[in-house]
Design an enzyme around this catalytic site. Structure first.
Site, PDB file in Angstrom:
ATOM      1  N   CYS A  68       0.839  -1.208   0.000  1.00  0.00           N
ATOM      2  CA  CYS A  68       0.000   0.000   0.000  1.00  0.00           C
ATOM      3  C   CYS A  68       0.871   1.254   0.000  1.00  0.00           C
ATOM      4  O   CYS A  68       1.585   1.529   0.970  1.00  0.00           O
ATOM      5  CB  CYS A  68      -0.909  -0.026   1.228  1.00  0.00           C
ATOM      6  SG  CYS A  68      -1.775   1.503   1.548  1.00  0.00           S
ATOM      7  N   CYS A  71       0.018   3.623   2.855  1.00  0.00           N
ATOM      8  CA  CYS A  71       0.554   3.128   4.130  1.00  0.00           C
ATOM      9  C   CYS A  71       2.052   3.429   4.226  1.00  0.00           C
ATOM     10  O   CYS A  71       2.539   3.880   5.270  1.00  0.00           O
ATOM     11  CB  CYS A  71       0.322   1.623   4.257  1.00  0.00           C
ATOM     12  SG  CYS A  71      -1.406   1.110   4.156  1.00  0.00           S
TER      13      CYS A  71
END
Length: 182
Positions: A68, A71
């Site tokens: 991600c 993230c």
């Protein structure tokens, strides 16, 4: 000195220089890895979910994945926040790629990551936010969580990475079992 002896000395000197450079590179690589704020490093230091929901401290749970980009973009800021709030708040990290967390993914309806679920000291989910969040937003939410007041930025949305939880026959919706649906 013969040409063969001079060539051997040059070769040995080059080998020694390369060995020193490689050793320094490996040493510095381990130092960088040890001080890393990678998601994996943070997850290893995170409080286990079972402990966090029963120890009486408020909790911030992050649903994340190593792939991600949102993230990853938040990793450094979150590492600093975790260091600042570690005495007052539990930090839990649940990797959405680990099927162990599928019940939690479904329970909290994770459909974008990062997703943050805020729990009070009694282990009750009280708010969530989805997507990249500025550190000031997370800190304001944590301050409110600690003070047991409403979170100012709950249910806010930022940039997310698309995520669909894996679903098998045992977890499909009850209405999908009938072939006679119209």
């Amino acid at each position: 000195m013969s040409t063969a002896t001079a060539a051997t000395r040059i070769r040995n000197t080059l080998i020694a220089i390369v060995a020193v450079v490689l050793s320094a590179t490996i040493f510095l690589g381990f130092q960088t890895q040890a001080n890393s704020t990678s998601l994996e490093a943070q997850a290893q230091k995170a409080t286990p979910l079972e402990v966090a929901l029963t120890n009486g401290k408020p909790t911030l749970t992050e649903f994340y994945a190593d792939w991600c980009t949102s993230c990853q973009a938040m990793a450094d800021d979150l590492a600093a926040i975790k260091k600042k709030y570690t005495e007052k708040v539990n930090f839990v990290m649940l990797n959405v790629d680990n099927s162990k967390w599928l019940p939690e993914i479904l329970r909290y309806r994770v459909d974008g990551i990062p997703e943050f679920v805020y729990f009070n000291g009694r282990g009750e989910a009280i708010a969530e936010s989805i997507g990249e969040q500025p550190s000031s937003v997370i800190e304001a939410n944590l301050d409110a969580l600690i003070a047991e007041t409403s979170l100012p930025y709950a249910y806010s949305s930022g940039q997310t990475s698309t995520f669909s939880p894996p679903v098998n026959a045992a977890t499909t919706a009850p209405r999908t079992h009938s072939a006679q649906q119209q």
